[in-house]
Design a protein around this motif. Structure first.
Motif: not given
Length: 393
Positions: A54, A336-337
């Motif tokens: 992230t 993720t991100g």
């Protein structure tokens, strides 16, 4: 602040055989560690991996040393910022919720049903080779728009590309095979680009071919990335989910008694947490910095071991157990991100709504074959290599 510790007693063969005990040791003793056998710094804890993913300004996806770029070309998966966003936006149109449910689901359902019809009367099969591999390949041919090849070739191409992306041992034979396959893909793709420009549809190739922003080089790279990841994820998630259920009769009984969409969703999420199909992917360190008390240098190569993150003791008790009754906790099997897996919704439909529920419903008494053991393998990409089963007529 300490230097990155070196762990010399880990081999690629041990990682491929069963990486999870190694990951548990690394999480406890050296969660950021240089592993010479893999030629990369492995990061194994959930929180650290989530932070890295992230914060692309500190840990970009682009890396001139990337094996993926060498194997497939410079796709959106190894781009950052606006370059990444623009390419992803073109492909996103093919996998929004409405298109998945209204366009792809009926086509995938037909593929699943026809494959099961083909072996249902045999009462015995290896679901890896007889179902999951052709299912994943045929579905990918549809959504990709590469329908001028056969599914067996697409499976072979996918495995060759994945072998190259995971070629941390730098085997020259793997690179030679990758170059052969890359040329075959380019030839098939060039033909389909012309067809899709004349007759547009929701497929990935059509979206890219009719985009005014993507070059041929960009299209080729993204198609190869999709071929690489688009087969092993649904194939391996299907087999892992079935293995988990068939190894745990009480959980199998539960889904048979409550065959609802939310229940099958739990099965899917637990399967990819239990054995993440993509176990590790790389990131680069943008500048000298400290991370979790460890000194990292600019251009250090990090391997984010999401398979380890999905077993992190901080979030999962007995992470090595398949358990659909776990308290819901967000895993990192899809990443993720900004680089969250583009096909995660498609995979949930393909596996959680179609392949696994259909097999359980249509093969009465489905069970593991006691005479032939299921086999798992791999670490960068991991999943079942065989899933022998029996059932009743």
């Amino acid at each position: 602040m300490t230097t990155v510790p070196t762990i010399n007693d880990i081999t690629l063969a041990e990682l491929s055989e069963n990486p999870y005990p190694i990951y548990a040791r690394l999480r406890k003793q050296a969660p950021i560690a240089w592993v010479p056998a893999a030629n990369i710094i492995l990061v194994t804890r959930f929180d650290t991996i989530k932070y890295i993913d992230t914060h692309p300004e500190f840990f970009p996806a682009f890396n001139p040393q990337s094996l993926q770029i060498r194997a497939m070309g410079h796709s959106m998966m190894r781009k950052d910022g606006e370059d990444h966003r623009l390419e992803r936006a073109v492909l996103q149109k093919s996998v929004n919720s409405d298109t998945i449910q209204g366009y792809w689901m009926p086509r995938f359902e037909r593929i699943v049903d026809e494959l099961i019809d083909g072996f249902r009367d045999k009462c015995e099969a290896d679901l890896f080779t007889d179902f999951a591999a052709p299912m994943a390949s045929l579905c990918l041919m549809e959504i990709l728009g590469l329908t001028n090849v056969n599914w067996q070739d697409l499976c072979d191409w996918s495995q060759t590309l994945m072998d190259a992306v995971g070629n941390y041992g730098d085997d020259p034979q793997i690179w030679a095979r990758q170059q052969q396959v890359s040329s075959l893909i380019d030839k098939a793709l060039d033909q389909m680009i012309e067809i899709k420009r004349a007759t547009p549809d929701p497929t990935f190739i059509s979206q890219m071919a009719n985009s005014e922003t993507l070059s041929l080089e960009q299209i080729r790279a993204n198609v190869k990335v999709i071929i690489g990841g688009g087969i092993n994820e649904p194939r391996d998630a299907t087999c892992t989910a079935l293995y988990g259920l068939l190894s745990n009769p009480e959980q199998l009984s539960l889904v048979r008694e409550q065959p609802s969409e939310p229940m099958w969703g739990k099965v899917f999420e637990e399967a990819i947490r239990y054995c993440a199909p993509i176990g590790m992917y790389p990131r680069r360190v943008a500048k000298d910095m400290e991370l979790e008390g460890v000194a990292l240098k600019r251009n250090d190569q990090l391997g984010l071991v999401v398979a380890s993150a999905c077993h992190d003791e901080k979030y999962w008790d007995h992470g090595d157990r398949f358990d659909i009754n776990r308290k819901r906790c967000t895993h990192l099997a899809f990443g993720t991100g900004p680089h969250l897996c583009l096909g995660f919704r498609t995979a949930r439909m393909q596996v959680g709504q179609l392949s696994v529920p259909s097999l359980i419903a249509r093969l009465p008494g489905l069970r593991l074959n006691p005479e032939k053991a299921a086999r798992f393998g791999g670490w960068v990409f991991r999943g079942p290599l065989s899933l022998p089963v029996k059932w009743n007529l």
